[in-house]
Motif scaffolding. Sequence first.
Motif, PDB file in Angstrom:
ATOM      1  N   ALA A 105       0.728  -0.747   0.212  1.00 37.41           N
ATOM      2  CA  ALA A 105      -0.142  -0.090   0.164  1.00 37.41           C
ATOM      3  C   ALA A 105       0.809   1.216   0.101  1.00 37.41           C
ATOM      4  O   ALA A 105       2.020   1.685   0.621  1.00 37.41           O
ATOM      5  CB  ALA A 105      -0.400   0.647   1.040  1.00 37.41           C
ATOM      6  N   SER A 159      -1.228   3.394   4.603  1.00 34.64           N
ATOM      7  CA  SER A 159      -2.813   4.245   5.092  1.00 34.64           C
ATOM      8  C   SER A 159      -2.291   4.466   7.235  1.00 34.64           C
ATOM      9  O   SER A 159      -1.146   4.351   7.932  1.00 34.64           O
ATOM     10  CB  SER A 159      -3.808   3.321   5.908  1.00 34.64           C
ATOM     11  N   ASP A 200      -3.551   3.319   9.513  1.00 31.82           N
ATOM     12  CA  ASP A 200      -4.025   3.093  10.471  1.00 31.82           C
ATOM     13  C   ASP A 200      -2.199   1.841  10.718  1.00 31.82           C
ATOM     14  O   ASP A 200      -1.756   1.400  11.536  1.00 31.82           O
ATOM     15  CB  ASP A 200      -4.687   1.496  10.316  1.00 31.82           C
ATOM     16  N   THR A 206       2.394  12.246   8.853  1.00 28.30           N
ATOM     17  CA  THR A 206       1.431  11.900   9.553  1.00 28.30           C
ATOM     18  C   THR A 206       2.136  11.119  11.492  1.00 28.30           C
ATOM     19  O   THR A 206       0.757  11.021  12.303  1.00 28.30           O
ATOM     20  CB  THR A 206       0.902  10.426   9.315  1.00 28.30           C
TER      21      THR A 206
END
Length: 590
Positions: free
Chosen positions: A471, A475, A477, A524
């Motif tokens: 990915a 993300s 998560d 993030t």
Amino acid sequence: MTEPLLDVQEKQFWLEKVMAWGQADSSDSQKDISLHLRRLSSYLQQLLTHINNMSSTTESMKRLPFLGQFLGRLCWNAYVTADDTSRGLLFQCLWGLYSQHPSNALETKANQWIRNVLRQLATEEDDAVAQALMKHLGVPSKEYHLKVLRKMVALLQEKVGKSCSALGDINHRCSCDSILATSEACVPLVTCPEAGPLIGLLLQQPGTCVKAALSENFLDALTSAYSSHGLLLEEQAVVSLWCHSLSSLEEAVLSLLQSVLTNTGSTQHKLEQQVSQSLLPKACAQHYSIFLVVNDIFRSTLKHAEGNECVKSLIQTFTCCFLKEKALLQPQMCVPLKVFFPQTPRSLLIPLLTLPSEMPQEAWQHHLNWLSSSLQRLTEEEEEGDENGSNSTSRGHHKVFESWFLLVQCGHWVQVAVQLLGTKGLENCGPLLWLLTFYYHPTNRGHQRAVQLVRTKEAWNHLRSLLSASAHPPSVDLLQPLVTLLSPQPQQPSASPLSILSLLVNVAVFSQQPLSESTHILQTVVDRSGLLQEAAYVLSSLELRLNAGSCSSSNTNRVHVRIKALQNTLTHMNAAWSMEPCCEPDAHTL
């Protein structure tokens, strides 16, 4: 042989003259003084010879009881002191009567009187007679006092420049006695620019004679004036002041520490400038005794604030500046490094003080593995001593602390370790992770280094999994475990987030991951953990070390582009946070 007494008729003549002249407040007195100045100078020279040939002020006053009254009246006669020759001889008589170590009340009182006379002659204090004379002669007050001061300084410099002449003759004073007297006389003059050359000469006197000591009052006055920026000294004079005065040196080091700790927002580049401009690294390179004092202050500070990254950064920057200054010294002035670091285990000294730029990059990991295993062995010996209650426990603790202290001073190797961890495909990373954890958690008491090592390894494994994740970008998560590791946990030992944050930043800078993904991960995690200032600090430190050459990369241009891009991202985040004070995350303080 006993010196012949002064001619009685000549003595009586001059006593009557100075009584008649008074303070030269009439034209007849001034004319008479002018007629007798040359003869007066000759008589003062005779007095000076007698004073210098006597063993003490007490003997001088006993054999020449009229001396104090005679010199005093001449010193308060502004018409006499306006004459260069007479003034110079008066000054020399006063120096000759000043006692280095007063042995009785008479000598103590004489010293006090001499200081007052010199201060009056060299400063612009109220003196009605002197003012009247200056007005009569048409000489400005400031010009008169400057001439007096310059003459005084010139005479003192000449006297200080003389070498020790008292070779076994107890009836003659050692000329080095004048150094203490001169330094004492300089106390009220330390802020006068005209006294600068004399102060520098006094400070740089070689300690070849036990009598060539400087007055404590003089050193205290210099320290106070220099620290309050009321005195300008040349670099070498400042270094000499620190050699003479321990309190002055300590004040300089503590002032640097206070400045750094109260200005935590300064960049690494500004910190390096501040340290260099303090002159302390240069002084330490020239005098290992100064280095030992400075290092001891840093050692003590670090013991009480081992988690304070500002203190660590200052110590690293200082050591780097010190090594640069030492490298500039002439070979004959160089002292072996072991003299500067007497408490450090010898086996670690040169390996840690060697710069990464001084060996091939291919050798870095092997060198770091050796350092890690050596330090690990010391900590294991320390822990074994704790378990067995051995008498060598305190020695073990001392060795570990001194080894860690040197590792802090040589933080470039910790940066290289985390830089290598930031690259993809590194094999056998265990020793490097242990070294990184030891740097931030030097003891198992309180910090629980073993627990922190588990967390650091967990963060490292998670970062590696992100680099190979399908990915792109990952993300929120997937990034949450990193945020959790960086955040304080209930019923867990207090965490220092910088070890994990250093891994995160170096992965973002050195990995082959696309810049956009590295930026997304850093942004993030920093946003959710509230470690914006810390991340900016780590990036700034990394950039400074790369620019200084203490660390390097095979692809320098690419690395600098990524650092700038990440810094821009953090700057924009900071601006956004400042617009929303109510929503600002709690930040860990450095």
